[in-house]
Design an enzyme around this catalytic site. Structure first.
Site, PDB file in Angstrom:
ATOM      1  N   GLY A   1      11.720  10.599   3.940  1.00 14.45           N
ATOM      2  CA  GLY A   1      12.994  10.621   3.200  1.00 14.45           C
ATOM      3  C   GLY A   1      14.059   9.378   3.526  1.00 14.45           C
TER       4      GLY A   1
ATOM      5  N   HIS B   1      22.229  11.950   8.605  1.00 15.21           N
ATOM      6  CA  HIS B   1      22.651  10.450   8.312  1.00 15.21           C
ATOM      7  C   HIS B   1      24.034  10.289   7.592  1.00 15.21           C
ATOM      8  CE1 HIS B   1      19.353   8.073   9.818  1.00 15.21           C
ATOM      9  NE2 HIS B   1      18.432   8.909   9.092  1.00 15.21           N
TER      10      HIS B   1
ATOM     11  N   CYS C   1      12.138   8.310  12.520  1.00 15.27           N
ATOM     12  CA  CYS C   1      13.272   7.695  11.679  1.00 15.27           C
ATOM     13  C   CYS C   1      13.058   6.220  11.171  1.00 15.27           C
ATOM     14  CB  CYS C   1      14.455   7.971  12.252  1.00 15.27           C
ATOM     15  SG  CYS C   1      16.065   7.462  11.084  1.00 15.27           S
ATOM     16  N   LEU C   2      13.383   5.987  10.027  1.00 10.72           N
ATOM     17  CA  LEU C   2      13.154   4.659   9.464  1.00 10.72           C
ATOM     18  C   LEU C   2      14.190   3.724  10.162  1.00 10.72           C
ATOM     19  CD1 LEU C   2      12.487   5.211   5.846  1.00 10.72           C
ATOM     20  CD2 LEU C   2      10.662   4.618   7.468  1.00 10.72           C
TER      21      LEU C   2
ATOM     22  N   GLN D   1      21.626   4.608   5.127  1.00 12.02           N
ATOM     23  CA  GLN D   1      20.572   3.870   5.732  1.00 12.02           C
ATOM     24  C   GLN D   1      20.319   2.313   5.106  1.00 12.02           C
ATOM     25  OE1 GLN D   1      17.566   7.116   6.047  1.00 12.02           O
ATOM     26  NE2 GLN D   1      16.959   6.043   7.715  1.00 12.02           N
TER      27      GLN D   1
ATOM     28  N   HIS E   1      17.387  16.424   8.692  1.00 13.40           N
ATOM     29  CA  HIS E   1      17.441  15.049   9.283  1.00 13.40           C
ATOM     30  C   HIS E   1      17.976  14.100   8.218  1.00 13.40           C
ATOM     31  CE1 HIS E   1      15.255  11.707  11.466  1.00 13.40           C
ATOM     32  NE2 HIS E   1      15.601  11.052  10.097  1.00 13.40           N
ATOM     33  N   GLU E   2      17.683  14.178   7.071  1.00 15.55           N
ATOM     34  CA  GLU E   2      18.346  13.149   6.155  1.00 15.55           C
ATOM     35  C   GLU E   2      19.911  13.484   6.031  1.00 15.55           C
ATOM     36  OE1 GLU E   2      17.020  10.628   5.361  1.00 15.55           O
ATOM     37  OE2 GLU E   2      14.601  11.261   6.081  1.00 15.55           O
TER      38      GLU E   2
END
Length: 179
Positions: A47, A147, A101-102, A52, A143-144
Site C-alpha cells: 500500500g 499515514h 513500511c516503505l 509518503q 496501516h495506510e
C-alpha cells in the site's frame, strides 16, 4: 510512468494531518493515483499513502492482483483507491502481526491492529466505498490510514523485542525486495 521518491521516517512531512480530498474525478487526481500505483509497484509495496510521497491529501492505495514478495505468505488484497477514509473497529479484538513500511525501510515490527473493521470513503470518482474486512486486508487499511494522521507503525509497537531488521528477522526476504 512516474515513480516518486518515498519520504523516510524522520521527515516531518510524515507527521502531518492530511487534508480531505475536495475535488473528485479530476485529471490531476487520476494522474496522482496512477503515479502512486507506479511507485508502489516499483518498490513492492502492499500500500501507499499520499503523504509518503509528500502529497498532503487523505488518499491511500493498497492491494494488487499479484503476490507481493515483501509479504509472500499473505492473502491478496484487491487493488483499492480510498479517499477520505473512516475506519470503524468492529469489536474489541486485536491481532498482533509483523509489519513493514516503505517509509521505514529494512525494519519490521509486531503491531497490534483491530482484527475486523469497516472502512468507508470514496473512490477517485466520488463514488462511496463501504467495506467490512478482517485479517491482512484490515491490517493494510489501518496501516495506510495511519499515514493520514501522522503515524508510522513503530509508534504503535508495544514490545520492542519484536522490532528489528528484516534481514535478521526474515532472512528469506531479500533486502532488494524489502526496501
Amino acid at each position: 510512468m512516474t515513480v516518486h521518491s518515498i519520504l523516510k521516517m524522520g521527515d516531518p512531512r510524515l507527521l502531518r494531518i492530511a487534508q480531505p480530498v475536495t475535488e473528485f474525478d479530476t485529471d490531476a487526481l487520476h494522474l496522482l493515483v496512477r503515479d502512486m500505483f507506479d511507485t508502489m509497484r516499483a518498490v513492492n509495496g502492499a500500500g501507499l499513502a499520499a503523504p509518503q510521497i509528500g502529497v498532503d491529501l487523505q488518499l491511500v492505495i493498497f492491494g494488487s492482483n499479484e503476490r507481493n514478495p515483501r509479504y509472500p505468505d499473505r492473502p491478496q488484497v484487491p487493488p483499492t483507491v480510498l479517499l477520505n477514509p473512516v475506519i470503524t473497529p468492529l469489536g474489541d479484538e486485536e491481532e498482533e502481526d509483523w509489519e513493514g513500511c516503505l517509509s521505514v525501510p529494512g525494519l519490521r515490527g509486531k503491531v497490534p491492529r483491530w482484527s475486523r473493521i469497516r472502512y468507508t470513503g470514496f473512490d477517485p470518482y466520488g463514488d462511496p466505498i463501504d467495506r467490512t474486512v478482517d485479517g491482512f486486508h484490515a491490517r493494510v487499511v489501518q496501516h495506510e490510514c495511519d499515514h493520514l494522521v501522522g503515524k508510522l507503525y513503530p509508534m504503535r509497537v508495544r514490545d520492542f523485542t519484536q522490532f528489528g531488521f528484516t534481514e535478521v528477522l526474515f532472512p528469506d526476504i531479500s533486502a532488494t525486495e524489502d526496501d
